[in-house]
Design a protein around this motif. Structure first.
Motif, PDB file in Angstrom:
ATOM      1  N   GLY A 178      -1.806  11.795   6.769  1.00 33.87           N
ATOM      2  CA  GLY A 178      -1.790  10.802   7.829  1.00 33.87           C
ATOM      3  C   GLY A 178      -0.422  10.184   8.062  1.00 33.87           C
ATOM      4  N   PRO A 179      -0.430   9.270   9.013  1.00 33.48           N
ATOM      5  CA  PRO A 179      -1.598   8.870   9.795  1.00 33.48           C
ATOM      6  C   PRO A 179      -1.922   9.869  10.906  1.00 33.48           C
ATOM      7  CG  PRO A 179       0.312   7.610  10.487  1.00 33.48           C
ATOM      8  CD  PRO A 179       0.764   8.436   9.324  1.00 33.48           C
ATOM      9  N   TRP A 180      -3.229  10.059  11.157  1.00 35.06           N
ATOM     10  CA  TRP A 180      -3.690  10.917  12.255  1.00 35.06           C
ATOM     11  C   TRP A 180      -3.477  10.166  13.572  1.00 35.06           C
ATOM     12  CZ3 TRP A 180      -6.886  15.613  11.609  1.00 35.06           C
ATOM     13  CH2 TRP A 180      -6.885  16.071  10.294  1.00 35.06           C
ATOM     14  N   PRO A 181      -3.667  10.816  14.706  1.00 38.58           N
ATOM     15  CA  PRO A 181      -3.441  10.131  15.995  1.00 38.58           C
ATOM     16  C   PRO A 181      -4.227   8.842  16.172  1.00 38.58           C
ATOM     17  CG  PRO A 181      -3.597  12.500  16.334  1.00 38.58           C
ATOM     18  CD  PRO A 181      -3.926  12.258  14.893  1.00 38.58           C
ATOM     19  N   ASP A 182      -5.390   8.735  15.479  1.00 36.65           N
ATOM     20  CA  ASP A 182      -6.166   7.502  15.606  1.00 36.65           C
ATOM     21  C   ASP A 182      -5.726   6.438  14.606  1.00 36.65           C
ATOM     22  OD1 ASP A 182      -7.073   8.559  13.244  1.00 36.65           O
ATOM     23  OD2 ASP A 182      -9.192   8.663  13.826  1.00 36.65           O
ATOM     24  N   GLY A 183      -4.647   6.717  13.845  1.00 38.16           N
ATOM     25  CA  GLY A 183      -4.132   5.750  12.889  1.00 38.16           C
ATOM     26  C   GLY A 183      -4.772   5.800  11.519  1.00 38.16           C
TER      27      GLY A 183
ATOM     28  N   MET B 194       0.850  -1.199   0.000  1.00 40.51           N
ATOM     29  CA  MET B 194       0.000   0.000   0.000  1.00 40.51           C
ATOM     30  C   MET B 194       0.881   1.243   0.000  1.00 40.51           C
ATOM     31  SD  MET B 194      -2.749   1.295   2.867  1.00 40.51           S
ATOM     32  CE  MET B 194      -3.800  -0.117   2.656  1.00 40.51           C
ATOM     33  N   LEU B 195       0.535   2.204  -0.850  1.00 40.51           N
ATOM     34  CA  LEU B 195       1.273   3.456  -0.876  1.00 40.51           C
ATOM     35  C   LEU B 195       0.961   4.271   0.367  1.00 40.51           C
ATOM     36  CD1 LEU B 195       0.724   4.513  -4.598  1.00 40.51           C
ATOM     37  CD2 LEU B 195       2.814   3.579  -3.593  1.00 40.51           C
ATOM     38  N   GLU B 196       1.989   4.909   0.899  1.00 37.64           N
ATOM     39  CA  GLU B 196       1.777   5.788   2.046  1.00 37.64           C
ATOM     40  C   GLU B 196       1.286   7.146   1.581  1.00 37.64           C
ATOM     41  OE1 GLU B 196       2.014   5.132   5.346  1.00 37.64           O
ATOM     42  OE2 GLU B 196       2.248   3.056   4.724  1.00 37.64           O
ATOM     43  N   ALA B 197       0.656   7.883   2.489  1.00 39.14           N
ATOM     44  CA  ALA B 197       0.140   9.207   2.154  1.00 39.14           C
ATOM     45  C   ALA B 197       1.276  10.126   1.721  1.00 39.14           C
ATOM     46  CB  ALA B 197      -0.571   9.808   3.369  1.00 39.14           C
ATOM     47  N   LEU B 198       1.000  10.921   0.687  1.00 33.57           N
ATOM     48  CA  LEU B 198       2.008  11.868   0.209  1.00 33.57           C
ATOM     49  C   LEU B 198       2.163  13.042   1.159  1.00 33.57           C
ATOM     50  CD1 LEU B 198       1.101  11.984  -3.600  1.00 33.57           C
ATOM     51  CD2 LEU B 198       2.975  10.752  -2.506  1.00 33.57           C
ATOM     52  N   ILE B 199       1.127  13.326   1.961  1.00 30.20           N
ATOM     53  CA  ILE B 199       1.152  14.461   2.889  1.00 30.20           C
ATOM     54  C   ILE B 199       1.183  13.907   4.309  1.00 30.20           C
ATOM     55  CG2 ILE B 199       0.036  16.617   3.547  1.00 30.20           C
ATOM     56  CD1 ILE B 199      -1.536  16.465   0.908  1.00 30.20           C
ATOM     57  N   PRO B 200       2.299  13.988   4.987  1.00 27.49           N
ATOM     58  CA  PRO B 200       2.375  13.434   6.341  1.00 27.49           C
ATOM     59  C   PRO B 200       1.620  14.293   7.351  1.00 27.49           C
ATOM     60  CG  PRO B 200       4.416  14.558   5.793  1.00 27.49           C
ATOM     61  CD  PRO B 200       3.583  14.572   4.547  1.00 27.49           C
TER      62      PRO B 200
ATOM     63  N   TYR C 107      -6.149   7.640   7.859  1.00 29.60           N
ATOM     64  CA  TYR C 107      -5.749   8.628   6.858  1.00 29.60           C
ATOM     65  C   TYR C 107      -7.004   9.414   6.460  1.00 29.60           C
ATOM     66  CZ  TYR C 107      -1.339   6.143   6.539  1.00 29.60           C
ATOM     67  OH  TYR C 107      -0.132   5.574   6.842  1.00 29.60           O
ATOM     68  N   ARG C 108      -6.869  10.702   6.425  1.00 27.63           N
ATOM     69  CA  ARG C 108      -8.034  11.557   6.187  1.00 27.63           C
ATOM     70  C   ARG C 108      -7.701  12.681   5.215  1.00 27.63           C
ATOM     71  NH1 ARG C 108     -11.694  10.626  10.300  1.00 27.63           N
ATOM     72  NH2 ARG C 108     -10.837   9.575  12.139  1.00 27.63           N
ATOM     73  N   LEU C 109      -8.756  13.330   4.751  1.00 25.21           N
ATOM     74  CA  LEU C 109      -8.614  14.616   4.080  1.00 25.21           C
ATOM     75  C   LEU C 109      -8.522  15.692   5.156  1.00 25.21           C
ATOM     76  CD1 LEU C 109     -11.318  14.228   1.290  1.00 25.21           C
ATOM     77  CD2 LEU C 109      -8.847  13.904   1.063  1.00 25.21           C
ATOM     78  N   ASP C 110      -7.634  16.641   4.961  1.00 24.47           N
ATOM     79  CA  ASP C 110      -7.507  17.774   5.883  1.00 24.47           C
ATOM     80  C   ASP C 110      -8.201  18.963   5.220  1.00 24.47           C
ATOM     81  OD1 ASP C 110      -6.636  20.042   7.323  1.00 24.47           O
ATOM     82  OD2 ASP C 110      -4.884  18.949   8.034  1.00 24.47           O
TER      83      ASP C 110
ATOM     84  N   ILE D 104     -12.463   9.883   6.128  1.00 22.16           N
ATOM     85  CA  ILE D 104     -11.407   8.876   6.055  1.00 22.16           C
ATOM     86  C   ILE D 104     -11.231   8.422   4.606  1.00 22.16           C
ATOM     87  CG2 ILE D 104     -10.749   6.549   6.773  1.00 22.16           C
ATOM     88  CD1 ILE D 104     -12.309   7.041   9.362  1.00 22.16           C
ATOM     89  N   VAL D 105      -9.977   8.344   4.170  1.00 20.70           N
ATOM     90  CA  VAL D 105      -9.673   7.903   2.810  1.00 20.70           C
ATOM     91  C   VAL D 105      -8.564   6.865   2.871  1.00 20.70           C
ATOM     92  CG1 VAL D 105     -10.384  10.069   1.704  1.00 20.70           C
ATOM     93  CG2 VAL D 105      -8.014   9.795   2.488  1.00 20.70           C
ATOM     94  N   ASP D 106      -8.335   6.218   1.748  1.00 19.36           N
ATOM     95  CA  ASP D 106      -7.246   5.262   1.658  1.00 19.36           C
ATOM     96  C   ASP D 106      -5.911   6.006   1.665  1.00 19.36           C
ATOM     97  OD1 ASP D 106      -5.314   3.459  -0.227  1.00 19.36           O
ATOM     98  OD2 ASP D 106      -6.718   2.212   0.916  1.00 19.36           O
ATOM     99  N   ALA D 107      -4.899   5.383   2.198  1.00 18.96           N
ATOM    100  CA  ALA D 107      -3.585   6.019   2.280  1.00 18.96           C
ATOM    101  C   ALA D 107      -3.009   6.349   0.914  1.00 18.96           C
ATOM    102  CB  ALA D 107      -2.613   5.125   3.049  1.00 18.96           C
ATOM    103  N   SER D 108      -3.489   5.686  -0.132  1.00 17.78           N
ATOM    104  CA  SER D 108      -2.979   5.935  -1.473  1.00 17.78           C
ATOM    105  C   SER D 108      -3.630   7.154  -2.137  1.00 17.78           C
ATOM    106  CB  SER D 108      -3.193   4.707  -2.354  1.00 17.78           C
ATOM    107  OG  SER D 108      -4.575   4.408  -2.468  1.00 17.78           O
ATOM    108  N   HIS D 109      -4.657   7.715  -1.501  1.00 16.76           N
ATOM    109  CA  HIS D 109      -5.332   8.895  -2.054  1.00 16.76           C
ATOM    110  C   HIS D 109      -4.323  10.037  -2.175  1.00 16.76           C
ATOM    111  CE1 HIS D 109      -8.106  12.258  -2.492  1.00 16.76           C
ATOM    112  NE2 HIS D 109      -9.120  11.408  -2.594  1.00 16.76           N
ATOM    113  N   ILE D 110      -4.351  10.764  -3.292  1.00 18.01           N
ATOM    114  CA  ILE D 110      -3.337  11.787  -3.551  1.00 18.01           C
ATOM    115  C   ILE D 110      -3.374  12.915  -2.525  1.00 18.01           C
ATOM    116  CG2 ILE D 110      -4.817  13.129  -5.122  1.00 18.01           C
ATOM    117  CD1 ILE D 110      -2.268  13.640  -6.802  1.00 18.01           C
ATOM    118  N   LEU D 111      -4.540  13.144  -1.894  1.00 18.59           N
ATOM    119  CA  LEU D 111      -4.671  14.219  -0.910  1.00 18.59           C
ATOM    120  C   LEU D 111      -4.795  13.683   0.514  1.00 18.59           C
ATOM    121  CD1 LEU D 111      -7.090  16.602  -2.840  1.00 18.59           C
ATOM    122  CD2 LEU D 111      -4.636  16.913  -2.473  1.00 18.59           C
TER     123      LEU D 111
END
Length: 286
Positions: free
Chosen positions: A167-172, A1-7, A174-177, A157-164
């Protein structure tokens, strides 16, 4: 799984004091960014006033009242409509204006302060609304940058591979900010208005209407992505507000006809001439 591009990054913060009743006071990136945005926006408003030959003293006084009512009502809308349980638990939260702000509440609060002051000074509204919008874009954009840094507008909540994805947020998860997404949208709008749009020749009200048409649909869509929010008949408070903003934009740009009184604002050149004449007519000192 790809990690989020925006940490998900959390800037450092410092506890200044933990006060009884009020609670903890913290120094965060958000506060200084908002303060810098207010200062820059204030000076951009004065730049607009100078180009439009608006009485500088009226412009300065109006901005003072706009800031006071804007921040206070912004906070009230935030806590009363989004966090009523906090008010029920501690009514003093209503006076803690640093603890939660609503952007649409700020727009409404600024409008209240502006109308009150301009009615008192017998001034037309639209040129001053355009002036405020010109400066507000800068301050609002910097404020949304602060929101994106403290992550106070979590989205769906979105998949970690989503371009926007962020994450991960404190609850683990991946979300849109949503603060970041709004900041990314506001930057090109602000650059367009300040560097491209011919606001000096636009009739009063069109600058405001143009920004309203650009902003309202995007903000309405963003609110569908909120993680959780109070809904009233299926929509959030912000979504109802953006529908009003959109209607105002349509009216100002496409429907409303120019009126002679729109251009009857107090001129800075007239004020300077009066002051010069009074100084010349004054008896010499001594």
């Amino acid at each position: 799984m790809l990690e989020a591009l925006i940490p998900y990054l959390r800037p450092p913060e410092k506890l200044i004091a933990d006060l009884p009743v009020i609670g903890p006071l913290k120094l965060q990136f958000f506060g200084p960014l908002v303060a810098a945005g207010v200062i820059l926006g204030y000076h951009r408003c004065l730049h607009y006033a100078k180009k439009k030959n608006i009485d500088e003293f009226i412009a300065r006084d109006m901005m003072f009242w706009v800031l006071v009512t804007g921040f206070v009502i912004s906070h009230w809308v935030s806590v009363l409509f989004y966090f009523p349980e906090d008010v029920a638990a501690n009514p003093l939260v209503l006076i803690m204006v640093w603890n939660g702000l609503s952007s649409v509440g700020g727009f409404f609060g600024a409008l209240v302060g502006m109308i009150w002051y301009l009615r008192k000074m017998k001034q037309p509204y639209l040129v001053y609304v355009d002036m405020l919008m010109y400066g507000l874009l800068v301050g609002f954009t910097m404020g949304r940058l602060g929101c994106s840094l403290v992550h106070d507008h979590p989205g769906s909540i979105v998949d970690a591979s989503h371009i926007l994805a962020v994450g991960p947020w404190p609850d683990g998860q991946y979300r849109l900010d949503l603060g970041l997404l709004e900041f990314m949208y506001l930057v090109p709008i602000t650059l367009y208005v300040h560097l491209v749009y011919n606001w000096e020749k636009a009739r009063p009200g069109v600058l405001l209407g143009t920004v309203a048409l650009l902003y309202a649909p995007y903000r309405f869509i963003l609110d569908t992505m909120r993680e959780k929010d109070k809904l009233y008949l299926g929509l959030t408070t912000a979504q109802y507000s953006t529908l009003i903003i959109l209607a105002a934009g349509i009216y100002l740009v496409f429907i409303r006809k120019p009126r002679p009184e729109d251009n009857e604002w107090a001129r800075d050149s007239d004020r300077a001439a009066r002051e010069l004449a009074a100084k010349a007519a004054a008896p010499p000192a001594g």
